[in-house]
Design a protein around this motif. Sequence first.
Motif, PDB file in Angstrom:
ATOM      1  N   ILE A  36      13.997  35.724  34.988  1.00  0.00           N
ATOM      2  CA  ILE A  36      14.749  36.794  34.349  1.00  0.00           C
ATOM      3  C   ILE A  36      15.898  37.221  35.259  1.00  0.00           C
ATOM      4  CG2 ILE A  36      14.623  39.096  33.314  1.00  0.00           C
ATOM      5  CD1 ILE A  36      12.751  37.147  31.951  1.00  0.00           C
ATOM      6  N   LEU A  37      17.117  37.267  34.717  1.00  0.00           N
ATOM      7  CA  LEU A  37      18.278  37.746  35.469  1.00  0.00           C
ATOM      8  C   LEU A  37      18.690  39.121  34.942  1.00  0.00           C
ATOM      9  CD1 LEU A  37      20.605  34.609  35.783  1.00  0.00           C
ATOM     10  CD2 LEU A  37      19.243  35.679  37.563  1.00  0.00           C
ATOM     11  N   PRO A  38      18.471  40.192  35.738  1.00  0.00           N
ATOM     12  CA  PRO A  38      18.829  41.542  35.305  1.00  0.00           C
ATOM     13  C   PRO A  38      20.231  41.955  35.744  1.00  0.00           C
ATOM     14  CG  PRO A  38      17.577  41.674  37.323  1.00  0.00           C
ATOM     15  CD  PRO A  38      17.740  40.198  37.019  1.00  0.00           C
ATOM     16  N   THR A  39      21.062  40.982  36.076  1.00  0.00           N
ATOM     17  CA  THR A  39      22.365  41.229  36.682  1.00  0.00           C
ATOM     18  C   THR A  39      23.207  42.230  35.896  1.00  0.00           C
ATOM     19  OG1 THR A  39      22.270  38.887  37.317  1.00  0.00           O
ATOM     20  CG2 THR A  39      24.361  40.038  37.662  1.00  0.00           C
ATOM     21  N   ALA A  40      23.239  42.092  34.583  1.00  0.00           N
ATOM     22  CA  ALA A  40      24.104  42.940  33.758  1.00  0.00           C
ATOM     23  C   ALA A  40      23.701  44.401  33.792  1.00  0.00           C
ATOM     24  CB  ALA A  40      24.106  42.436  32.316  1.00  0.00           C
ATOM     25  N   ALA A  41      22.470  44.679  34.196  1.00  0.00           N
ATOM     26  CA  ALA A  41      21.991  46.062  34.239  1.00  0.00           C
ATOM     27  C   ALA A  41      22.211  46.722  35.595  1.00  0.00           C
ATOM     28  CB  ALA A  41      20.509  46.113  33.877  1.00  0.00           C
ATOM     29  N   SER A  42      22.794  46.000  36.544  1.00  0.00           N
ATOM     30  CA  SER A  42      22.905  46.564  37.899  1.00  0.00           C
ATOM     31  C   SER A  42      23.999  47.616  38.081  1.00  0.00           C
ATOM     32  CB  SER A  42      23.075  45.442  38.930  1.00  0.00           C
ATOM     33  OG  SER A  42      24.258  44.717  38.721  1.00  0.00           O
ATOM     34  N   HIS A  65       4.104  32.339  34.240  1.00  0.00           N
ATOM     35  CA  HIS A  65       4.870  32.078  35.468  1.00  0.00           C
ATOM     36  C   HIS A  65       6.256  32.718  35.334  1.00  0.00           C
ATOM     37  CE1 HIS A  65       6.076  30.327  39.114  1.00  0.00           C
ATOM     38  NE2 HIS A  65       6.321  29.082  38.748  1.00  0.00           N
ATOM     39  N   VAL A  66       6.266  34.051  35.261  1.00  0.00           N
ATOM     40  CA  VAL A  66       7.500  34.804  35.018  1.00  0.00           C
ATOM     41  C   VAL A  66       7.862  35.603  36.260  1.00  0.00           C
ATOM     42  CG1 VAL A  66       8.681  36.428  33.480  1.00  0.00           C
ATOM     43  CG2 VAL A  66       6.733  35.094  32.626  1.00  0.00           C
ATOM     44  N   GLU A  67       9.102  35.494  36.704  1.00  0.00           N
ATOM     45  CA  GLU A  67       9.584  36.264  37.836  1.00  0.00           C
ATOM     46  C   GLU A  67      10.995  36.762  37.562  1.00  0.00           C
ATOM     47  OE1 GLU A  67       7.739  37.153  40.253  1.00  0.00           O
ATOM     48  OE2 GLU A  67       6.051  35.752  39.973  1.00  0.00           O
ATOM     49  N   VAL A  68      11.334  37.872  38.199  1.00  0.00           N
ATOM     50  CA  VAL A  68      12.689  38.431  38.132  1.00  0.00           C
ATOM     51  C   VAL A  68      13.479  37.920  39.328  1.00  0.00           C
ATOM     52  CG1 VAL A  68      14.073  40.539  38.098  1.00  0.00           C
ATOM     53  CG2 VAL A  68      11.831  40.493  36.966  1.00  0.00           C
ATOM     54  N   VAL A  69      14.672  37.415  39.059  1.00  0.00           N
ATOM     55  CA  VAL A  69      15.575  36.968  40.131  1.00  0.00           C
ATOM     56  C   VAL A  69      16.639  38.049  40.284  1.00  0.00           C
ATOM     57  CG1 VAL A  69      17.120  35.161  40.933  1.00  0.00           C
ATOM     58  CG2 VAL A  69      15.122  34.565  39.544  1.00  0.00           C
ATOM     59  N   ASN A  70      16.546  38.827  41.356  1.00  0.00           N
ATOM     60  CA  ASN A  70      17.350  40.044  41.478  1.00  0.00           C
ATOM     61  C   ASN A  70      18.765  39.783  41.982  1.00  0.00           C
ATOM     62  OD1 ASN A  70      15.845  42.415  40.596  1.00  0.00           O
ATOM     63  ND2 ASN A  70      14.352  41.796  42.144  1.00  0.00           N
ATOM     64  N   ILE A  71      19.495  39.039  41.175  1.00  0.00           N
ATOM     65  CA  ILE A  71      20.919  38.844  41.449  1.00  0.00           C
ATOM     66  C   ILE A  71      21.662  40.045  40.875  1.00  0.00           C
ATOM     67  CG2 ILE A  71      22.937  37.436  40.908  1.00  0.00           C
ATOM     68  CD1 ILE A  71      21.042  35.021  40.822  1.00  0.00           C
ATOM     69  N   LEU A  94      19.111  35.865  30.530  1.00  0.00           N
ATOM     70  CA  LEU A  94      20.106  36.843  30.971  1.00  0.00           C
ATOM     71  C   LEU A  94      19.976  38.107  30.135  1.00  0.00           C
ATOM     72  CD1 LEU A  94      21.202  33.995  31.857  1.00  0.00           C
ATOM     73  CD2 LEU A  94      23.499  34.927  31.571  1.00  0.00           C
ATOM     74  N   LEU A  95      19.640  39.214  30.796  1.00  0.00           N
ATOM     75  CA  LEU A  95      19.455  40.479  30.098  1.00  0.00           C
ATOM     76  C   LEU A  95      20.794  41.108  29.721  1.00  0.00           C
ATOM     77  CD1 LEU A  95      16.620  42.151  32.217  1.00  0.00           C
ATOM     78  CD2 LEU A  95      16.421  40.697  30.194  1.00  0.00           C
ATOM     79  N   GLY A  96      20.725  42.156  28.892  1.00  0.00           N
ATOM     80  CA  GLY A  96      21.913  42.877  28.462  1.00  0.00           C
ATOM     81  C   GLY A  96      22.357  43.922  29.480  1.00  0.00           C
ATOM     82  N   GLY A  97      23.517  44.501  29.187  1.00  0.00           N
ATOM     83  CA  GLY A  97      24.088  45.517  30.070  1.00  0.00           C
ATOM     84  C   GLY A  97      25.599  45.447  30.063  1.00  0.00           C
ATOM     85  N   PHE A  98      26.180  45.245  31.228  1.00  0.00           N
ATOM     86  CA  PHE A  98      27.626  45.233  31.402  1.00  0.00           C
ATOM     87  C   PHE A  98      28.111  43.779  31.476  1.00  0.00           C
ATOM     88  CE2 PHE A  98      26.185  49.295  32.794  1.00  0.00           C
ATOM     89  CZ  PHE A  98      27.223  50.197  32.543  1.00  0.00           C
ATOM     90  N   PRO A  99      28.771  43.281  30.414  1.00  0.00           N
ATOM     91  CA  PRO A  99      29.115  41.852  30.386  1.00  0.00           C
ATOM     92  C   PRO A  99      30.110  41.444  31.463  1.00  0.00           C
ATOM     93  CG  PRO A  99      30.130  43.002  28.537  1.00  0.00           C
ATOM     94  CD  PRO A  99      29.172  43.966  29.175  1.00  0.00           C
ATOM     95  N   GLY A 100      31.093  42.300  31.762  1.00  0.00           N
ATOM     96  CA  GLY A 100      32.080  41.942  32.774  1.00  0.00           C
ATOM     97  C   GLY A 100      31.458  41.739  34.137  1.00  0.00           C
ATOM     98  N   HIS A 101      30.559  42.626  34.505  1.00  0.00           N
ATOM     99  CA  HIS A 101      29.890  42.487  35.794  1.00  0.00           C
ATOM    100  C   HIS A 101      29.033  41.223  35.834  1.00  0.00           C
ATOM    101  CE1 HIS A 101      27.902  43.628  39.513  1.00  0.00           C
ATOM    102  NE2 HIS A 101      26.748  43.336  38.936  1.00  0.00           N
TER     103      HIS A 101
END
Length: 233
Positions: A36-42, A65-71, A94-101
């Motif tokens: 899971i990539l939470p990048t857009a929510a950062s 076998h699920v892990e978060v990759v904290n990019i 890829l999770l939702g949030g701020f697309p530009g970031h």
Amino acid sequence: MGTLVLEGGAEFGGLMSEPDRVALELAGGLHSPVRILPTAASPDHNHAHAGNNGKRWFQSLGATHVEVVNIIDAASANYAEYVAELRAAKLIYLLGGFPGHLERTLAGSRAWQAALTAFQLGAVIAGSSAGAMVLCEYYFDPYEGKLLKGLNLIPNACVIPHHGAGTHPWAKDLLQQLPGVTLIGIAEQTGIVDDGSGSLWRVYGRGQVTLYHDGQALIHARGDVFSLTLTKP
């Protein structure tokens, strides 16, 4: 080549289980590595919460076998540990949030190159809301009010997430700015999955998908198969 999944938002619940279960199956089953990539929510410091929600959701579907990759920024997008995690993944979400970031963080990074390597070897890359937007050649960033170039896994396309009934407020301006490009309006709790070639897509979930192209708008419902040129197979 792997498979792409685009989702319209409100991803963790209800009939969103349909496209996500399909994604898990295409990734090799419930024991395949999901990242899971939470990048857009950062940008609003919501990445830890969002990432954990994503992890719990896929575990609730039976994934083991699920892990978060904290990019979360350009530096972490080049960490060797994260690069290795993505290269070995079978489903990258890829999770939702701020697309530009999200797009600026991933573009040109070692992490994104690792994701592309996994994709070329058959992995599934999925995105919801902002995550779906940046996978296309173009995306509209509502926070910046700009039309921008995406990561271009889906050429000649632009996703409008959270698409409700009727014409979306973004559609008119985007059609004028992107002549010849297909706009893909995806409702919440709705996803589309390609056939591995990027040419044919099937609709899963609660809502509908609206394709805008060359002055036409065509609506597809759950179970429909379509091409991005608006011609049904």
